[in-house]
Design a protein around this motif. Structure first.
Motif, PDB file in Angstrom:
ATOM      1  N   TRP A   1       0.828  -1.096   0.118  1.00 27.28           N
ATOM      2  CA  TRP A   1       0.334   0.078  -0.113  1.00 27.28           C
ATOM      3  C   TRP A   1       0.885   1.406  -0.643  1.00 27.28           C
ATOM      4  CZ3 TRP A   1      -4.806   1.318  -1.660  1.00 27.28           C
ATOM      5  CH2 TRP A   1      -5.719   3.037  -0.943  1.00 27.28           C
ATOM      6  N   GLY A   2       2.343   0.881   0.631  1.00 24.91           N
ATOM      7  CA  GLY A   2       2.682   1.629   0.799  1.00 24.91           C
ATOM      8  C   GLY A   2       3.533   2.804  -0.581  1.00 24.91           C
ATOM      9  N   SER A   3       3.889   1.216  -1.149  1.00 27.26           N
ATOM     10  CA  SER A   3       3.956   1.766  -2.394  1.00 27.26           C
ATOM     11  C   SER A   3       3.179   2.585  -3.806  1.00 27.26           C
ATOM     12  CB  SER A   3       5.203   0.481  -2.897  1.00 27.26           C
ATOM     13  OG  SER A   3       5.533   0.462  -2.459  1.00 27.26           O
ATOM     14  N   ILE A   4       2.042   1.582  -3.513  1.00 25.93           N
ATOM     15  CA  ILE A   4       1.295   2.009  -4.605  1.00 25.93           C
ATOM     16  C   ILE A   4       0.341   3.093  -4.067  1.00 25.93           C
ATOM     17  CG2 ILE A   4      -1.819   1.081  -4.579  1.00 25.93           C
ATOM     18  CD1 ILE A   4      -1.120  -1.831  -4.198  1.00 25.93           C
TER      19      ILE A   4
ATOM     20  N   TYR B   1       0.837   6.728  -6.634  1.00 20.11           N
ATOM     21  CA  TYR B   1       0.096   5.688  -8.252  1.00 20.11           C
ATOM     22  C   TYR B   1      -1.858   6.630  -7.700  1.00 20.11           C
ATOM     23  CZ  TYR B   1       4.649   5.177  -9.117  1.00 20.11           C
ATOM     24  OH  TYR B   1       6.301   5.006  -9.762  1.00 20.11           O
ATOM     25  N   PHE B   2      -1.813   5.690  -6.960  1.00 26.52           N
ATOM     26  CA  PHE B   2      -3.538   5.984  -6.438  1.00 26.52           C
ATOM     27  C   PHE B   2      -3.570   7.141  -6.520  1.00 26.52           C
ATOM     28  CE2 PHE B   2      -6.898   6.139  -2.806  1.00 26.52           C
ATOM     29  CZ  PHE B   2      -7.138   5.540  -3.379  1.00 26.52           C
ATOM     30  N   MET B   3      -2.915   8.019  -5.333  1.00 21.29           N
ATOM     31  CA  MET B   3      -3.192   9.817  -5.435  1.00 21.29           C
ATOM     32  C   MET B   3      -4.117  10.005  -6.892  1.00 21.29           C
ATOM     33  SD  MET B   3      -5.004   9.965  -2.152  1.00 21.29           S
ATOM     34  CE  MET B   3      -4.678  11.711  -2.530  1.00 21.29           C
ATOM     35  N   MET B   4      -2.516   9.948  -7.950  1.00 23.14           N
ATOM     36  CA  MET B   4      -2.777  10.376  -8.829  1.00 23.14           C
ATOM     37  C   MET B   4      -3.689   9.979  -9.761  1.00 23.14           C
ATOM     38  SD  MET B   4      -0.952  11.992 -10.910  1.00 23.14           S
ATOM     39  CE  MET B   4       1.061  12.122 -11.582  1.00 23.14           C
ATOM     40  N   LEU B   5      -4.630   8.890  -9.435  1.00 24.89           N
ATOM     41  CA  LEU B   5      -5.258   8.061 -10.496  1.00 24.89           C
ATOM     42  C   LEU B   5      -6.731   8.912  -9.546  1.00 24.89           C
ATOM     43  CD1 LEU B   5      -4.159   4.604 -11.537  1.00 24.89           C
ATOM     44  CD2 LEU B   5      -3.928   6.502 -12.650  1.00 24.89           C
TER      45      LEU B   5
ATOM     46  N   ILE C   1       2.038  -1.700 -10.214  1.00 29.62           N
ATOM     47  CA  ILE C   1       2.970  -1.212  -8.935  1.00 29.62           C
ATOM     48  C   ILE C   1       3.599  -3.098  -8.671  1.00 29.62           C
ATOM     49  CG2 ILE C   1       3.049  -0.147  -6.904  1.00 29.62           C
ATOM     50  CD1 ILE C   1       2.165   1.922  -9.346  1.00 29.62           C
ATOM     51  N   THR C   2       5.088  -3.176  -8.511  1.00 23.30           N
ATOM     52  CA  THR C   2       5.661  -3.611  -7.537  1.00 23.30           C
ATOM     53  C   THR C   2       6.086  -3.640  -6.435  1.00 23.30           C
ATOM     54  OG1 THR C   2       7.862  -3.371  -8.091  1.00 23.30           O
ATOM     55  CG2 THR C   2       6.896  -4.968  -9.192  1.00 23.30           C
ATOM     56  N   CYS C   3       5.641  -4.471  -4.935  1.00 20.58           N
ATOM     57  CA  CYS C   3       5.353  -4.471  -3.768  1.00 20.58           C
ATOM     58  C   CYS C   3       6.747  -4.205  -3.677  1.00 20.58           C
ATOM     59  CB  CYS C   3       5.428  -4.581  -2.358  1.00 20.58           C
ATOM     60  SG  CYS C   3       6.202  -6.317  -3.122  1.00 20.58           S
ATOM     61  N   PRO C   4       7.962  -3.328  -2.252  1.00 24.47           N
ATOM     62  CA  PRO C   4       9.328  -3.168  -1.883  1.00 24.47           C
ATOM     63  C   PRO C   4       9.986  -4.520  -1.640  1.00 24.47           C
ATOM     64  CG  PRO C   4       7.838  -2.394  -0.584  1.00 24.47           C
ATOM     65  CD  PRO C   4       7.026  -2.197  -1.085  1.00 24.47           C
ATOM     66  N   ASP C   5       9.291  -5.201  -1.500  1.00 19.64           N
ATOM     67  CA  ASP C   5       9.869  -6.314  -1.609  1.00 19.64           C
ATOM     68  C   ASP C   5      10.872  -7.274  -2.037  1.00 19.64           C
ATOM     69  OD1 ASP C   5      11.008  -9.216  -0.535  1.00 19.64           O
ATOM     70  OD2 ASP C   5       9.111  -9.565   0.549  1.00 19.64           O
ATOM     71  N   GLY C   6      12.142  -6.864  -1.957  1.00 18.58           N
ATOM     72  CA  GLY C   6      12.714  -7.096  -3.001  1.00 18.58           C
ATOM     73  C   GLY C   6      12.955  -8.578  -2.953  1.00 18.58           C
ATOM     74  N   LEU C   7      13.021  -9.939  -2.026  1.00 16.40           N
ATOM     75  CA  LEU C   7      12.928 -10.955  -2.120  1.00 16.40           C
ATOM     76  C   LEU C   7      11.870 -12.387  -2.670  1.00 16.40           C
ATOM     77  CD1 LEU C   7      14.313 -11.788   1.182  1.00 16.40           C
ATOM     78  CD2 LEU C   7      15.321 -10.743  -1.291  1.00 16.40           C
ATOM     79  N   ARG C   8      10.710 -11.153  -2.843  1.00 13.33           N
ATOM     80  CA  ARG C   8       9.725 -11.653  -3.616  1.00 13.33           C
ATOM     81  C   ARG C   8       8.595 -10.781  -3.591  1.00 13.33           C
ATOM     82  NH1 ARG C   8       8.892 -13.874   2.695  1.00 13.33           N
ATOM     83  NH2 ARG C   8       8.649 -11.852   3.589  1.00 13.33           N
TER      84      ARG C   8
ATOM     85  N   TYR D   1       1.545  -4.953  -9.363  1.00 13.40           N
ATOM     86  CA  TYR D   1      -0.289  -5.293  -8.766  1.00 13.40           C
ATOM     87  C   TYR D   1      -0.919  -3.718 -10.123  1.00 13.40           C
ATOM     88  CZ  TYR D   1       0.596  -6.529  -3.300  1.00 13.40           C
ATOM     89  OH  TYR D   1       0.499  -6.815  -2.615  1.00 13.40           O
ATOM     90  N   ARG D   2      -2.208  -3.919 -10.295  1.00 12.12           N
ATOM     91  CA  ARG D   2      -2.005  -3.409 -12.048  1.00 12.12           C
ATOM     92  C   ARG D   2      -3.406  -2.304 -10.641  1.00 12.12           C
ATOM     93  NH1 ARG D   2      -4.430  -3.405 -17.045  1.00 12.12           N
ATOM     94  NH2 ARG D   2      -6.430  -2.318 -16.912  1.00 12.12           N
ATOM     95  N   VAL D   3      -3.039  -0.984 -10.752  1.00  9.72           N
ATOM     96  CA  VAL D   3      -3.671  -0.391  -9.758  1.00  9.72           C
ATOM     97  C   VAL D   3      -4.724   0.723 -11.463  1.00  9.72           C
ATOM     98  CG1 VAL D   3      -3.858   1.746  -8.843  1.00  9.72           C
ATOM     99  CG2 VAL D   3      -2.397   0.084  -8.842  1.00  9.72           C
ATOM    100  N   GLU D   4      -5.724   1.069 -11.165  1.00  8.72           N
ATOM    101  CA  GLU D   4      -6.782   0.991 -12.083  1.00  8.72           C
ATOM    102  C   GLU D   4      -7.713   2.184 -11.826  1.00  8.72           C
ATOM    103  OE1 GLU D   4      -9.033  -1.490 -14.658  1.00  8.72           O
ATOM    104  OE2 GLU D   4      -8.272  -2.916 -12.748  1.00  8.72           O
ATOM    105  N   ARG D   5      -8.083   2.924 -12.417  1.00 10.28           N
ATOM    106  CA  ARG D   5      -9.040   3.531 -12.207  1.00 10.28           C
ATOM    107  C   ARG D   5     -10.483   3.179 -13.083  1.00 10.28           C
ATOM    108  NH1 ARG D   5      -7.631   8.456 -13.730  1.00 10.28           N
ATOM    109  NH2 ARG D   5      -7.004   8.422 -15.577  1.00 10.28           N
ATOM    110  N   ILE D   6     -11.636   3.327 -12.293  1.00  6.60           N
ATOM    111  CA  ILE D   6     -12.875   2.751 -12.506  1.00  6.60           C
ATOM    112  C   ILE D   6     -14.587   3.551 -12.466  1.00  6.60           C
ATOM    113  CG2 ILE D   6     -12.741   0.618 -12.484  1.00  6.60           C
ATOM    114  CD1 ILE D   6     -13.739  -0.290 -10.291  1.00  6.60           C
TER     115      ILE D   6
END
Length: 108
Positions: free
Chosen positions: A64-67, A70-74, A92-99, A103-108
């Motif tokens: 959510w911190g990474s999203i 982008y969420f706010m922009m959309l 958007i990808t989460c910040p976990d570099g190991l795994r 995510y797809r974030v879209e305005r509907i």
């Protein structure tokens, strides 16, 4: 903070891909001591419709911190034309570099 004006769109967040550490690292992935497999929080195909501004129940807080930017922009009618052909969409990808989780974030 969850109030929303009637002119603000809903945002849909969908888990597109949950990566295995072996998909990110070709050889000898660094292993976490907590959970050596893929992300245990979100699963491929999960989705949320967000009407206000609050973090949806069940979505990883780190993701959510990474999203959020982008969420706010959309949410406010913006787009990313330099990156995506489809208006009102971001990947958007989460910040976990190991795994990581994609995510797809879209305005509907």
């Amino acid at each position: 903070m969850s109030e929303m004006s009637e002119s603000q769109p809903k945002i849909k967040i969908t888990v597109l891909k949950v990566f295995q550490p072996e998909e990110v690292f070709k050889e000898n992935p660094p292993m976490t001591m907590i959970n050596p497999g893929p992300c245990p929080i979100n699963k491929e195909g999960e989705s949320w419709i967000v009407e206000g501004f609050d973090q949806p129940d069940g979505i990883c807080g780190h993701a959510w911190g990474s999203i959020w930017p982008y969420f706010m922009m959309l949410k406010n009618g913006g787009a990313f034309p330099s990156f995506y052909e489809e208006p009102g969409v971001a990947a958007i990808t989460c910040p976990d570099g190991l795994r990581p989780v994609l995510y797809r974030v879209e305005r509907i």
